[in-house]
Design an enzyme around this catalytic site. Structure first.
Site, short mmCIF file in Angstrom:
data_model
loop_
_atom_site.label_atom_id
_atom_site.label_comp_id
_atom_site.label_asym_id
_atom_site.label_seq_id
_atom_site.Cartn_x
_atom_site.Cartn_y
_atom_site.Cartn_z
N HIS A 114 0.77 13.36 7.27
CA HIS A 114 2.21 13.51 7.48
C HIS A 114 3.00 12.77 6.41
O HIS A 114 3.96 13.28 5.85
CB HIS A 114 2.57 12.97 8.87
CG HIS A 114 1.98 11.62 9.17
ND1 HIS A 114 0.63 11.35 9.03
CD2 HIS A 114 2.55 10.45 9.54
CE1 HIS A 114 0.41 10.09 9.33
NE2 HIS A 114 1.55 9.52 9.64
N LYS A 138 -7.61 11.50 3.68
CA LYS A 138 -6.44 11.41 4.57
C LYS A 138 -5.14 11.59 3.77
O LYS A 138 -4.23 12.29 4.21
CB LYS A 138 -6.44 10.06 5.31
CG LYS A 138 -5.28 9.95 6.27
CD LYS A 138 -5.16 8.60 6.94
CE LYS A 138 -3.77 8.46 7.58
NZ LYS A 138 -3.46 7.14 8.07
N ASP A 165 10.20 6.48 8.49
CA ASP A 165 9.76 6.08 9.82
C ASP A 165 8.75 7.11 10.28
O ASP A 165 8.93 8.31 10.05
CB ASP A 165 10.94 6.01 10.79
CG ASP A 165 10.56 5.26 12.06
OD1 ASP A 165 9.88 4.23 11.97
OD2 ASP A 165 10.91 5.72 13.16
N HIS A 191 0.83 -1.20 0.00
CA HIS A 191 0.00 0.00 0.00
C HIS A 191 0.87 1.26 0.00
O HIS A 191 0.65 2.19 -0.77
CB HIS A 191 -0.92 -0.03 1.23
CG HIS A 191 -1.78 1.18 1.33
ND1 HIS A 191 -2.92 1.34 0.57
CD2 HIS A 191 -1.64 2.30 2.07
CE1 HIS A 191 -3.45 2.50 0.85
NE2 HIS A 191 -2.70 3.12 1.76
P1 IMP Z 1 5.62 3.34 10.22
O1 IMP Z 1 7.00 3.82 10.57
O2 IMP Z 1 5.00 4.10 9.08
O3 IMP Z 1 5.55 1.86 10.07
O4 IMP Z 1 4.69 3.72 11.47
C1 IMP Z 1 4.95 3.24 12.79
C2 IMP Z 1 3.70 3.25 13.63
O5 IMP Z 1 3.24 4.61 13.81
C3 IMP Z 1 2.51 2.51 13.04
O6 IMP Z 1 2.55 1.16 13.40
C4 IMP Z 1 1.33 3.23 13.68
O7 IMP Z 1 1.09 2.75 14.97
C5 IMP Z 1 1.82 4.66 13.78
N1 IMP Z 1 1.41 5.43 12.58
C6 IMP Z 1 2.21 5.86 11.58
N2 IMP Z 1 1.50 6.50 10.64
C7 IMP Z 1 0.21 6.46 11.06
C8 IMP Z 1 -1.02 6.96 10.51
O8 IMP Z 1 -1.08 7.54 9.42
N3 IMP Z 1 -2.12 6.73 11.24
C9 IMP Z 1 -2.11 6.10 12.44
N4 IMP Z 1 -1.01 5.59 12.97
C10 IMP Z 1 0.15 5.79 12.31
#
Ligand code: IMP
Length: 190
Positions: free
Chosen positions: A176, A171, A69, A12
């Site tokens: 972000h 969204k 990250d 995704h």
């Molecule tokens: P990653 O580094 O994108 O894998 O994000 C790490 C963790 O941050 C995810 O497992 C979520 O718990 C949280 N997170 C990151 N982006 C989002 C978002 O867009 N919505 C909600 N939680 C997020």
């Protein structure tokens, strides 16, 4: 066509990034380059973790690459869960992670928070970082079925819906991650 490896196997994320970056670059996943390693993510900041991913790929595969990250920072919790967002409660169970944020805040009126993404890019021997963040508020109970992670308890500033009540398109306009990826895309296409 230029090839860039994205340090992920999340189809995704890959699709979303490819759509924003456009077709001047072919974006490959870890599986595409036969990397099945568990890349370490032991940093104390999003930047360190994102850079660990690209450092690993540069060292082992000598490829141009980027890695990201992300996480949630809650002001009243000293920016927790931060880099521990995926495992805040000690498990990857997001129900437990959300419960812990809600229990830690209880009825604290100070509920400001932000989602943040940092992308590390390694291209032509140079290191670059791109950051995206969106400010918002943590509500007191879950709302909405969409999205993932902490989406049901986060309302971005200027909106009345949680991320989980928005469509993916809504969204993805403001998130972000989208902000950071658009900065990456602008840089790559400049
Ligand atoms: P990653 O580094 O994108 O894998 O994000 C790490 C963790 O941050 C995810 O497992 C979520 O718990 C949280 N997170 C990151 N982006 C989002 C978002 O867009 N919505 C909600 N939680 C997020």
């Amino acid at each position: 066509m230029l090839e860039l490896v994205f340090a992920t196997n999340n189809a995704h994320k890959l699709e979303e990034v490819q759509a924003i970056v456009g077709d001047r670059f072919v974006i490959k996943s870890l599986t595409d380059i036969d990397c099945h390693d568990d890349i370490p993510e032991t940093g104390e900041t999003f930047e360190e973790n994102a850079k660990q991913k690209t450092d690993y790929l540069v060292r082992k595969y000598a490829v141009s690459c980027f890695g990201d990250d992300s996480g949630l920072e809650v002001d009243a919790l000293d920016n927790a869960p931060g880099v521990y967002s995926a495992r805040y409660s000690g498990s990857r169970d997001m129900e437990k992670n959300i419960d812990l944020v809600l229990e830690s805040l209880l009825d604290n009126p100070e509920r400001t928070a932000r989602f943040k993404t940092v992308i590390s890019l390694y291209l032509d021997g140079e290191q670059h970082f791109f950051e995206g963040s969106i400010e918002g508020t943590i509500i007191t109970e879950r709302r909405g079925e969409g999205g993932f992670g902490y989406d049901p308890i986060f309302i971005p500033d200027g909106y009345t819906k949680t991320f989980a009540e928005m469509t993916a398109e809504e969204k993805n306009q403001i998130s972000h991650r989208a902000i950071a990826v658009r900065k990456l895309a602008d840089f790559l296409n400049s």
